[in-house]
Design a protein around this motif. Structure first.
Motif, mmCIF file in Angstrom:
data_model
loop_
_atom_site.group_PDB
_atom_site.id
_atom_site.type_symbol
_atom_site.label_atom_id
_atom_site.label_comp_id
_atom_site.label_asym_id
_atom_site.label_seq_id
_atom_site.Cartn_x
_atom_site.Cartn_y
_atom_site.Cartn_z
ATOM 1 N N SER A 24 -3.199 -1.083 -3.945
ATOM 2 C CA SER A 24 -2.184 -0.086 -3.594
ATOM 3 C C SER A 24 -1.491 -0.502 -2.303
ATOM 4 C CB SER A 24 -2.833 1.286 -3.419
ATOM 5 O OG SER A 24 -1.926 2.206 -2.839
ATOM 6 N N ALA A 25 -0.213 -0.191 -2.191
ATOM 7 C CA ALA A 25 0.546 -0.509 -0.980
ATOM 8 C C ALA A 25 0.319 0.507 0.131
ATOM 9 C CB ALA A 25 2.041 -0.579 -1.307
ATOM 10 N N ALA A 26 -0.382 1.600 -0.159
ATOM 11 C CA ALA A 26 -0.640 2.624 0.849
ATOM 12 C C ALA A 26 -1.546 2.068 1.943
ATOM 13 C CB ALA A 26 -1.287 3.844 0.203
ATOM 14 N N GLY B 235 -1.521 -8.508 0.032
ATOM 15 C CA GLY B 235 -1.769 -7.629 -1.097
ATOM 16 C C GLY B 235 -0.570 -7.480 -1.997
ATOM 17 N N ARG B 236 0.598 -7.391 -1.383
ATOM 18 C CA ARG B 236 1.823 -7.275 -2.186
ATOM 19 C C ARG B 236 2.106 -8.575 -2.948
ATOM 20 N NH1 ARG B 236 1.942 -3.478 -4.151
ATOM 21 N NH2 ARG B 236 -0.203 -3.521 -3.522
ATOM 22 N N VAL B 237 1.843 -9.715 -2.314
ATOM 23 C CA VAL B 237 2.019 -11.003 -2.990
ATOM 24 C C VAL B 237 1.056 -11.103 -4.174
ATOM 25 C CG1 VAL B 237 1.748 -13.503 -2.757
ATOM 26 C CG2 VAL B 237 2.893 -12.202 -0.946
ATOM 27 N N ALA B 238 -0.211 -10.770 -3.933
ATOM 28 C CA ALA B 238 -1.210 -10.836 -5.000
ATOM 29 C C ALA B 238 -0.855 -9.896 -6.144
ATOM 30 C CB ALA B 238 -2.590 -10.486 -4.436
ATOM 31 N N ALA C 92 1.185 3.809 12.504
ATOM 32 C CA ALA C 92 1.637 5.202 12.473
ATOM 33 C C ALA C 92 0.681 6.145 11.738
ATOM 34 C CB ALA C 92 3.040 5.287 11.876
ATOM 35 N N PRO C 93 0.186 5.806 10.527
ATOM 36 C CA PRO C 93 -0.706 6.758 9.841
ATOM 37 C C PRO C 93 -1.951 7.092 10.659
ATOM 38 C CG PRO C 93 0.078 5.083 8.311
ATOM 39 C CD PRO C 93 0.507 4.643 9.674
ATOM 40 N N PHE C 94 -2.563 6.094 11.283
ATOM 41 C CA PHE C 94 -3.765 6.346 12.079
ATOM 42 C C PHE C 94 -3.435 7.185 13.313
ATOM 43 C CE2 PHE C 94 -6.843 5.313 15.387
ATOM 44 C CZ PHE C 94 -8.051 5.480 14.716
#
Length: 642
Positions: free
Chosen positions: A132-134, A156-159, A322-324
């Motif tokens: 997931s990209a999240a 992760g996005r490449v994979a 930012a999320p953290f």
């Protein structure tokens, strides 16, 4: 003459030109790495730890790459076919990275250090962000990522785009990203010094990072950029004067801010040392400005530039942080400080002095040290690199001092940064010393040839020895069991060969997607291959400080002492966190076991392993399904408490 600053051009035009070069260089490097790794994969190579064939082929490829780099340096110095020579240097440097790491690992699908210890949680992070990209925590459900996700998110996005599992993509992505970073560093050097010197400095620093920093690929891509970034930063604080005009260096200020922001998204510790070095530079620049102008007003421009750098860095850092940050500010502060800095190996308890080691890296570091001291008053490059070295040593001293209050600054991990700075200085020192020797001998061509030969042979000797420096890490890549349940050295696979069956059991009994479920297991490498969330992390040092590692460990121990399934399910029902949907145990003589870990700093090793045993009777209930898979016992909760 050696130029410390490039020829001045219009700022906008120069920025656009640099951006185009960065993009083109990155594309060339990615293409070279992709083609090289694809070619290596087409041949059935013997394992590196049981044959010298791959070492021999690696040496040939390294020789070819160094020869092409030498040719590009010659062409750039003679100003012949400049554009072609630059592209040639990009291809050769990325090819050197690909050959040095890719060929020794050609017969395994795992990267350096396999799936063991630190590489386990790194692979788990890449697997999470492939799924997931999240920006979710690598292990814990419902928590934002605490570790910087930049390198892992891109990978992760490449994979995901290539349809690869995270563990499978780790090796090619690590090597490819290092190749790209090395070439980007080369372009950055080219903006700061003469093009032929840029190739020399980039090659030296890349080789050092490959030898001593490549097992941590997400840190290595920052390490290779540190030296030119600090030279850039120093240029931003000390405007150069040309033709009566003062160049304010705002491009350098913006570039430094972007670099620090990038470091913040990739590797927190390297952000710390880079930001500290930049701050040291600002203090020194302010002092020099105050002394030159005789007024404290002269300090204000330096302070303004430092603030601008910090603002840019924070803005870039928030892309992944930012999320953290928002979660903490929103009323969910860390319940414990975490133990990530609770580690003090022997290397962190003494100052590293590589310039006194009897080795090639020691000789290069000694040359660099002499040059840094000798050119401190006349070269901006020497000043920048020297201040970086001083910052590293100050960090070491601060880290050792902090041990008195029960913490460290993980200074031992900065040795590669020190070596990179000294290697860059050593490369410039070799050129300067060679020129001085040549002048002292009336520019005798035979002397010049000897100096070039010595430098070239020294580079080859160091380069061909890199696989031996990484010998232990390479061996583990062949002896660990990969995600397909195989060992690359063709020996019998370990317990991880049963992971696919464990996964089948979990999916068939729990349903849904893997990331819908929380699994409690001490075999956390399973979570590196399959993107289930874990109830507990490998150790507290890698755990999210929001996850309450110690409280979770205490809860697990308490469960093992319960006497009935009803008590266990009731305890799970009352948890402040998501309860496990399944537990993957090991089969023990007295029950089902989990091998957990606790922090025992200041001891070294800093982790104590202990075993918790659950009585089999705790799961003798229709609300649990118990399945034996090889050495594992998979328990799934398939019903609600009565």
């Amino acid at each position: 003459m050696l130029a410390d600053t490039p020829v001045a051009v219009a700022p906008l035009r120069r920025a656009v030109s640099a951006l185009v070069q960065f993009v083109c260089a990155a594309l060339v490097a990615a293409l070279v790495a992709a083609v090289g790794l694809f070619a290596f994969d087409r041949v059935q190579w013997p394992a590196f730890n049981s044959s010298n064939v791959t070492q021999a082929v690696t040496t040939v490829m390294q020789f070819a790459a160094l020869a092409v780099l030498g040719l590009s340096i010659y062409l750039l110095r003679r100003r012949r076919w400049v554009t072609g020579a630059r592209v040639l240097s990009w291809a050769a440097l990325s090819g050197l990275v690909t050959a040095t790491l890719g060929m020794p690992l050609a017969a395994t699908r795992l990267y350096l250090h396999g799936i063991s210890v630190d590489q386990e949680f790194r692979t788990q992070f890449l697997t999470r962000l492939t799924d997931s990209a999240a920006l979710r925590d690598m292990n814990y459900a419902d928590l934002p990522s605490f570790y910087p996700a930049g390198w892992f998110w891109i990978g992760g996005r490449v994979a995901n785009a290539l349809g690869m599992d995270g563990w499978e993509a780790f090796k090619p992505y690590a090597i490819g990203s290092l190749a790209v970073a090395a070439v980007v560093a080369l372009v950055l050097w080219s903006e700061l010094v003469r093009s032929d010197l840029a190739v020399l400095a980039a090659t030296a620093t890349t080789l050092v990072v490959l030898a001593y920093g490549s097992p941590e690929p997400y840190g290595a891509v920052i390490a290779v950029l540190v030296a030119p970034a600090l030279v850039l930063a120093w240029g931003g604080f000390l405007p150069a004067t040309r033709g009566g005009r003062v160049r304010q260096g705002w491009g350098a200020v913006v570039g430094t801010g972007l670099f620090l922001g990038l470091a913040a998204t990739f590797y927190t510790l390297y952000l710390g040392i880079a930001a500290f070095a930049v701050t040291v530079m600002a203090v020194v620049a302010a002092y020099l400005a105050r002394r030159a102008a005789g007024s404290w007003r002269a300090v204000l421009p330096v302070l303004v530039r430092l603030v601008v750098i910090a603002v840019i860095a924070v803005i870039v850092a928030l892309i992944v942080w930012a999320p953290f940050v928002f979660d903490v500010l929103g009323g969910n502060p860390p319940s414990e400080s975490g133990t990530a800095t609770h580690y003090l190996p022997d290397a962190g308890a003494r100052l590293p002095l590589p310039m006194f080691h009897m080795s090639l890296i020691g000789l290069l570091s000694l040359l660099g040290t002499v040059w840094l001291v000798g050119r401190a008053s006349s070269s901006h490059r020497a000043q920048a690199l020297g201040l970086g070295v001083i910052a590293v040593y100050l960090w070491y001293l601060a880290s050792m001092a902090l041990t008195a209050v029960g913490n460290t600054l993980l200074a031992f991990r900065l040795e590669v940064i020190l070596l990179v700075l000294l290697a860059a200085a050593g490369a410039f020192a070799f050129v300067d010393f060679s020129r001085w020797i040549s002048l002292a001998t009336s520019e005798n061509p035979r002397v010049r040839r000897v100096l070039v030969a010595v430098g070239a042979l020294g580079a080859l000797a160091f380069t061909q020895n890199i696989p031996q420096v990484l010998g232990g890490e390479i061996t583990v890549a062949y002896t660990d069991t990969d995600g397909a349940g195989e060992r690359a050295d063709q020996r019998p696979a370990g317990a991880a060969s049963y992971y696919a069956e464990v996964d089948d059991v979990l999916l068939s009994q729990l349903g849904g997607e893997r990331d819908d479920h929380v699994v409690l297991t001490a075999d956390t490498s399973f979570l590196a291959y399959y993107p289930y969330f874990g109830f507990q992390a490998l150790t507290s040092h890698y755990a999210n400080p929001l996850a309450e590692f110690s409280a979770r460990a205490a809860a697990i121990e308490e469960w093992s002492e319960l006497s009935s399934p009803d008590e266990l399910l009731a305890a799970w029902e009352e948890l402040p966190w998501r309860a496990p949907d399944a537990v993957v145990f090991r089969q023990g003589a007295e029950g089902y076991t989990l091998r957990l870990a606790e922090d025992v700093y200041p001891n070294d090793p800093n982790v104590r392993r202990y075993t918790v045993t659950f009585p089999k009777e705790l799961f003798d209930d229709p609300r649990f399904t118990v399945t034996e898979v090889g050495p594992f016992v998979v328990v799934t909760a398939t019903g609600e408490p009565a």
